[in-house]
Design a protein around this motif. Structure first.
Motif, mmCIF file in Angstrom:
data_model
loop_
_atom_site.group_PDB
_atom_site.id
_atom_site.type_symbol
_atom_site.label_atom_id
_atom_site.label_comp_id
_atom_site.label_asym_id
_atom_site.label_seq_id
_atom_site.Cartn_x
_atom_site.Cartn_y
_atom_site.Cartn_z
ATOM 1 N N LYS A 373 0.838 -1.018 0.015
ATOM 2 C CA LYS A 373 -0.078 -0.037 -0.030
ATOM 3 C C LYS A 373 0.825 1.305 -0.197
ATOM 4 C CE LYS A 373 -0.731 -0.791 5.000
ATOM 5 N NZ LYS A 373 -0.255 -2.002 4.958
ATOM 6 N N SER A 376 -2.119 6.362 3.156
ATOM 7 C CA SER A 376 -2.739 6.217 4.370
ATOM 8 C C SER A 376 -2.946 7.623 4.828
ATOM 9 C CB SER A 376 -1.762 5.707 5.505
ATOM 10 O OG SER A 376 -2.297 5.668 6.706
ATOM 11 N N THR A 379 -1.207 7.747 10.836
ATOM 12 C CA THR A 379 -0.181 7.155 11.475
ATOM 13 C C THR A 379 -0.369 6.349 12.681
ATOM 14 O OG1 THR A 379 0.414 9.179 12.577
ATOM 15 C CG2 THR A 379 1.103 8.890 10.126
ATOM 16 N N PHE A 381 1.786 3.982 9.870
ATOM 17 C CA PHE A 381 1.506 3.385 8.805
ATOM 18 C C PHE A 381 2.595 2.605 8.357
ATOM 19 C CE2 PHE A 381 1.455 3.834 3.816
ATOM 20 C CZ PHE A 381 0.421 3.043 3.796
ATOM 21 N N ILE A 450 1.263 10.072 3.332
ATOM 22 C CA ILE A 450 0.362 9.956 4.524
ATOM 23 C C ILE A 450 -0.184 11.260 4.840
ATOM 24 C CG2 ILE A 450 0.481 9.558 6.977
ATOM 25 C CD1 ILE A 450 2.880 7.527 6.370
#
Length: 480
Positions: A373, A376, A379, A381, A450
């Motif tokens: 992946k 995200s 966190t 992550f 993220i």
């Protein structure tokens, strides 16, 4: 009567006394030359005796000449040096025998002689002369030199000859008695000639095999006696005119000949690179990595001993049939496998030596990876990385996750990001079998993203009278 008799006797006695007093005899003589240099000739002695009549003269002239009943004047020659005592013995008519002695000084002639420090050479040829003159008595006071091209009055002169030829040298000396020597002459004593000019040829100056025996032909020129010194370049020398020599080791040797025909007359000549001695053939070897990667420049360095034999190097690469030249060369192998590289080294005369080296070519590394992946909203992550690089054996990895954390060396790492952001991931792989290392890099910019959302509200109006209706508007943004 008696008185008369006494008077007569006294008169007779006085007469006898007077007669004896007036007739005193004395021996004497004169010499026309009292001294001189040997040979002292024409020396005359003259009787100068007085007091009576000489009836006999005996001369002893001191040089072995004795004249028992000589004349009033006699003469002789003195042929040797020294002091000679002359005696005259005279007999007078009254029977008296008287003697007179005197001496003659005969001085020696000095003897001229000399030597020189160097009697042969090329112009300008300096010569230092040294007087060897002697005298039995007295000292040497004057020197008269004749060098054939000039002269000097010095005791030990030097003279420089500037023209070719043979020169006789003479010396006359005089001692403190004023006696002069005969000339000491040395005919053709000094020889001045053309300077040596060294030159030689070598009929055969190379061989691919050792030991190698060759001869040298001396072509030097110059006057006088020429001395030769050969240096064969291998630590051996010779003084022969036309020597032969055997070389026992492989190398290039510079030959030097020095021709000398006087202290200051020498000439030296040496072989050049092209006409030196080439004995034996070169020894070739290769310096290169034994393992390399495909599609990488590989350096090959040829080593040739002796170093002087390095004239040409040829490389042959079987992977693509290429022929390359030079002591060092680069080659790129396009495919993995094992190849035998040939190197041929030759010296100037073409004597070859061939060597080879096997090289293993590893596949060119290709770095690649994937992740489970990439995005995200929160966190921590955690991301799983899957290594897709090739080859997979004998390699090491270096993972840079882009967030400043410690690098990882595992094949398929797992990494947890704790701060929102965009992160570039870099994978570097190195083939450990290749000595210089073959590497590949896979880099994916902003691969990990993220972004944590942040919600805020705006109220309108913010003031008013009751009842106050208020309307709220939501605003969403990323907290990174």
């Amino acid at each position: 009567m008696r008185k008369h008799f006494l008077y007569n006797c006294l008169s007779i006695l006085l007469g006898l006394i007077a007669t004896n007093c007036s007739s005193q005899t004395v021996a004497d003589f004169t010499i026309n030359k009292k001294n001189g240099c040997v040979p002292l000739s024409g020396v005359n002695f003259t009787d100068a005796s007085t007091g009576g009549t000489v009836t006999n003269r005996k001369w002893d002239l001191g040089n072995g000449v004795v004249i028992p009943n000589g004349a009033a004047t006699v003469g002789t020659n003195y042929l040797t040096d020294g002091e000679f005592y002359v005696t005259l013995t005279v007999t007078f008519s009254n029977g008296d025998v008287r003697t007179k002695k005197d001496s003659i000084a005969v001085y020696p002639l000095p003897v001229a002689d000399f030597k020189a420090d160097d009697t042969a050479g090329c112009p300008p040829h300096p010569v230092q002369f040294k007087s060897l003159a002697t005298t039995k008595t007295g000292t040497i006071t004057d020197w008269l030199w004749d060098f054939g091209l000039g002269g000097s009055s010095q005791v030990n002169p030097s003279f420089t000859y500037t023209q070719n030829g043979y020169y006789s040298v003479s010396l006359i000396v005089t001692n403190s008695w004023g006696c002069q020597s005969q000339a000491a002459t040395k005919l053709k004593f000094i020889h001045v000639y053309d300077a040596a000019n060294a030159a030689f040829t070598i009929p055969s100056n190379f061989s691919c095999n050792v030991p190698f025996t060759t001869s040298f032909v001396n072509n030097s020129t110059g006057g006088g006696v020429i001395n030769y010194l050969w240096d064969f370049g291998d630590g051996q020398t010779s003084t022969a005119v036309n020597p032969t020599h055997t070389y026992t080791s492989a190398n290039t040797f510079t030959v030097t000949l020095t021709a000398k025909n006087g202290t200051n007359c020498s000439s030296t000549v040496s072989t050049s690179y092209y006409n030196s001695i080439y004995a034996g053939k070169p020894k070739a070897s290769i310096t290169a990595d034994k393992v390399a990667c495909a599609n990488t420049n590989v350096l090959f360095t040829g080593n040739v001993t002796p170093a002087a034999f390095l004239y040409s190097v040829t490389w042959m690469f079987p992977d693509n049939g290429a022929t390359q030249y030079g002591q060092s060369t680069y080659h790129v192998f396009s495919a993995a496998g094992r190849d035998t590289i040939l190197m041929i080294a030759s010296n100037y005369e073409g004597c070859p030596d061939t060597t080879s080296q096997v090289i293993t070519i590893r596949p060119a590394p290709v770095a690649d990876f994937s992740v489970d992946k990439t995005i995200s909203c929160d966190t921590p992550f955690t991301v799983h990385f899957t290594n897709a690089s090739t080859p997979t054996k004998y390699v090491i990895y270096d993972w840079d996750f882009g967030d400043g954390s410690t690098h990882s060396t595992v094949t398929n790492p797992v990494h947890t990001y704790t701060t929102p952001g965009y992160y570039t991931v870099t994978l570097t792989m190195v083939d450990t079998l290749a000595i210089n290392g073959c590497s590949a890099v896979a880099q994916k910019p902003n691969l990990i993203q993220i972004a944590i959302p942040y919600v805020d509200f705006i109220y309108n109006p913010t003031t008013g009278c009751k009842p106050l209706p208020v309307y709220g508007t939501a605003q969403v943004s990323n907290l990174i």
